[in-house]
Structures are given as C-alpha cells and as structure tokens.
Write a protein that holds these residues in place. Structure first.
Motif, PDB file in Angstrom:
ATOM      1  N   UNK A  66       0.851  -1.194   0.000  1.00 26.14           N
ATOM      2  CA  UNK A  66       0.000   0.000   0.000  1.00 26.14           C
ATOM      3  C   UNK A  66       0.893   1.254   0.000  1.00 26.14           C
ATOM      4  N   UNK A  67       0.703   2.099  -1.000  1.00 25.78           N
ATOM      5  CA  UNK A  67       1.552   3.277  -1.148  1.00 25.78           C
ATOM      6  C   UNK A  67       1.182   4.361  -0.150  1.00 25.78           C
ATOM      7  N   UNK A  68       2.142   5.266   0.082  1.00 25.80           N
ATOM      8  CA  UNK A  68       1.910   6.381   0.995  1.00 25.80           C
ATOM      9  C   UNK A  68       0.787   7.278   0.482  1.00 25.80           C
ATOM     10  N   UNK A  69       0.731   7.464  -0.838  1.00 28.14           N
ATOM     11  CA  UNK A  69      -0.304   8.308  -1.437  1.00 28.14           C
ATOM     12  C   UNK A  69      -1.696   7.739  -1.131  1.00 28.14           C
ATOM     13  N   UNK A  70      -1.847   6.430  -1.272  1.00 30.55           N
ATOM     14  CA  UNK A  70      -3.140   5.789  -1.009  1.00 30.55           C
ATOM     15  C   UNK A  70      -3.527   5.930   0.458  1.00 30.55           C
ATOM     16  N   UNK A  71      -2.564   5.811   1.346  1.00 32.99           N
ATOM     17  CA  UNK A  71      -2.829   5.971   2.777  1.00 32.99           C
ATOM     18  C   UNK A  71      -3.298   7.390   3.089  1.00 32.99           C
ATOM     19  N   UNK A  72      -2.647   8.380   2.468  1.00 40.73           N
ATOM     20  CA  UNK A  72      -3.038   9.777   2.683  1.00 40.73           C
ATOM     21  C   UNK A  72      -4.453  10.040   2.156  1.00 40.73           C
ATOM     22  N   UNK A  73      -4.783   9.445   1.014  1.00 34.28           N
ATOM     23  CA  UNK A  73      -6.121   9.617   0.453  1.00 34.28           C
ATOM     24  C   UNK A  73      -7.173   9.074   1.420  1.00 34.28           C
ATOM     25  N   UNK A  74      -6.904   7.896   1.969  1.00 29.32           N
ATOM     26  CA  UNK A  74      -7.828   7.311   2.943  1.00 29.32           C
ATOM     27  C   UNK A  74      -7.935   8.173   4.200  1.00 29.32           C
ATOM     28  N   UNK A  75      -6.792   8.685   4.663  1.00 28.16           N
ATOM     29  CA  UNK A  75      -6.767   9.528   5.853  1.00 28.16           C
ATOM     30  C   UNK A  75      -7.607  10.782   5.645  1.00 28.16           C
ATOM     31  N   UNK A  76      -7.423  11.447   4.498  1.00 25.36           N
ATOM     32  CA  UNK A  76      -8.175  12.670   4.209  1.00 25.36           C
ATOM     33  C   UNK A  76      -9.672  12.359   4.072  1.00 25.36           C
ATOM     34  N   UNK A  77      -9.980  11.210   3.481  1.00 18.22           N
ATOM     35  CA  UNK A  77     -11.382  10.821   3.290  1.00 18.22           C
ATOM     36  C   UNK A  77     -12.085  10.682   4.633  1.00 18.22           C
ATOM     37  N   UNK A  78     -11.494   9.922   5.533  1.00 18.53           N
ATOM     38  CA  UNK A  78     -12.154   9.669   6.815  1.00 18.53           C
ATOM     39  C   UNK A  78     -12.106  10.887   7.732  1.00 18.53           C
ATOM     40  N   UNK A  79     -11.073  11.698   7.604  1.00 22.92           N
ATOM     41  CA  UNK A  79     -11.022  12.924   8.392  1.00 22.92           C
ATOM     42  C   UNK A  79     -12.102  13.890   7.927  1.00 22.92           C
ATOM     43  N   UNK A  80     -12.330  13.937   6.609  1.00 21.22           N
ATOM     44  CA  UNK A  80     -13.387  14.787   6.071  1.00 21.22           C
ATOM     45  C   UNK A  80     -14.762  14.303   6.532  1.00 21.22           C
TER      46      UNK A  80
END
Length: 253
Positions: free
Chosen positions: A1-15
């Motif tokens: 799992x790439x760092x970019x994908x992790x950040x996308x998930x993080x931003x999604x759930x934080x939003x």
C-alpha cells in the motif's frame, strides 16, 4: 500500500469525521433548545468546541454501510443496529470510566441503562435513511473533489490540530471529574448537561462568572471546579430523593 493511497484514505475519513461532528453539533443544539429537557441554548456533548465526535464516528459508519450493496430495508436495519450499538458503547465508556452521563434516556420506554432506547434508535434509523438517500451522494462528490484538490487537506489538518487540543483539554477536565467522584466513595455520575447549566446560572457576590457557551468550564478549574461539583452532587436527584418525592406525592393524594 503506497503512501499516497494511505493519505487519500486519511483525508477521506477525516473529512467524513469533520462533516459529522459539526453537523451533529448543530442538530444537538437545536434539539436541546426546542425538544430537550432544558429547552435552552447549551453547548452539547463532551468537548468545548463546535463538534461532537459521536456523530463523526456515526457518519463514517453510515458511509461505509452505504458503500455496501444492500436493499434499503436491510440497510435500515443495519443503521438501527449499528448506530444503537455505537451510542451504547460511547455512553458506557463515559459512565463507567469517567463517571459522566452525557445523555439520559431513563424515562424512555424499554431503555437500557438510560443509554439507549427504541425511540431514539428509531430516530437514528430515520437519520441513516436520510443520509443514504441525500447526504451519501453529496459527500461522495465532495470526497472526489478533495482527492483531485489535495491542497484542501490543509484545512483538514488545521481542523485536526484544533480538535486535538480541545480533546486533550476536555479529557483533562473529565479526569478531574472522575477523581472527585471516586473520592466521594459513593456510586454516582455527573449529569454533564446539568452541570454546564449550573455553571451558567450560578451567581456569587463579587464573582465574575467566566463560563462561555463554547468554553463551559473556562475559569472553573482547580478548587472552583471541585466546589461546583460538590454543589452538583447535592442538587442531583438521588434515588432516595426520587423515592421520597414519589411517596410524598402519593400521600398528598
């Protein structure tokens, strides 16, 4: 799992969490003002700022359920069960660990420990159905926009920072409340909403009441908080007092 994908998930759930906490805070303010027991403007929940984490987790759960391919009747049943379980666990954590009662359904039909009841579970289910039909498509579009405009994550990070500070301060106050209750060597819980109303209403000669709507415990730390908790303990409707009042009413008849 790439760092970019992790950040996308993080931003999604934080939003999603941000959207739920703020929207739920507004709903609870209006509910307490027009339908609650207090019928007053009061900052709801555990934190000082304009957010309710319970609704944030609720929106994440609702969003994940909407991602599943379920018929609406089945989805409604999952909403009913999932949100009721979330409310029960959150209420249990605060009443058992921090000795704080954030809501009380004790007077509602078929309630469980005053933390959940069929009426509110039904309302949560209706709210879940509304979310599924109206809010889920809207939030999905906003998440797509966020993924294509990652610079917006700056505001999510800003929110996360302020929220974390508020969370730390609120847990500090909860820890002091827990210590006071444990020292009293009596099984009881602080009615958090009533305590905040008492702080707003108190009048002391030569004392400037520094409490605020968004900071209900501002100026109420240390000895001042303990003093107010002592008064709250005396004012709360203890079981013996409830029984005594009921007997007095029966005698009056």
């Amino acid at each position: 799992m790439s760092l970019y994908f992790i950040l996308i998930l993080l931003f999604k759930y934080l939003f999603l969490f941000l959207s739920g906490t703020v929207t739920g805070w507004v709903l609870e303010i209006l509910w307490r003002r027009y339908f609650g027991l207090a019928r007053r403007w009061i900052n709801p929940g555990f934190l000082s700022g304009p957010w309710l984490p319970l609704y944030g987790f609720g929106v994440i759960i609702l969003y994940q359920i909407c991602e599943l391919d379920l018929a609406l009747p089945i989805r409604a049943l999952v909403f009913f069960t999932g949100l009721t379980l979330l409310e029960y666990i959150a209420g249990l954590i605060f009443t058992k660990i921090f000795k704080i009662r954030l809501w009380d359904y004790s007077n509602s039909w078929l309630n469980i420990q005053g933390l959940v009841c069929p009426m509110y579970s039904f309302l949560w289910m209706l709210l879940g159905i509304f979310f599924s039909l109206v809010l889920y498509p809207f939030l999905s579009q906003r998440i797509d926009f966020l993924n294509n405009n990652l610079y917006m994550s700056f505001f999510l990070g800003l929110y996360g920072g302020v929220f974390s500070v508020d969370l730390w301060q609120s847990f500090n106050i909860a820890s002091r409340i827990k210590t006071f209750v444990n020292e009293s060597e009596e099984r009881w819980q602080v009615d958090f909403e009533m305590l905040k109303l008492e702080l707003r209403d108190k009048v002391q000669s030569g004392y400037f009441n520094r409490t605020r709507f968004l900071m209900p415990f501002y100026g109420e730390l240390g000895h001042s908080l303990r003093e107010q908790l002592g008064k709250h303990k005396l004012n709360r409707p203890s079981p013996s007092r409830i029984i005594r009042n009921a007997l007095d009413k029966r005698k009056g008849k």
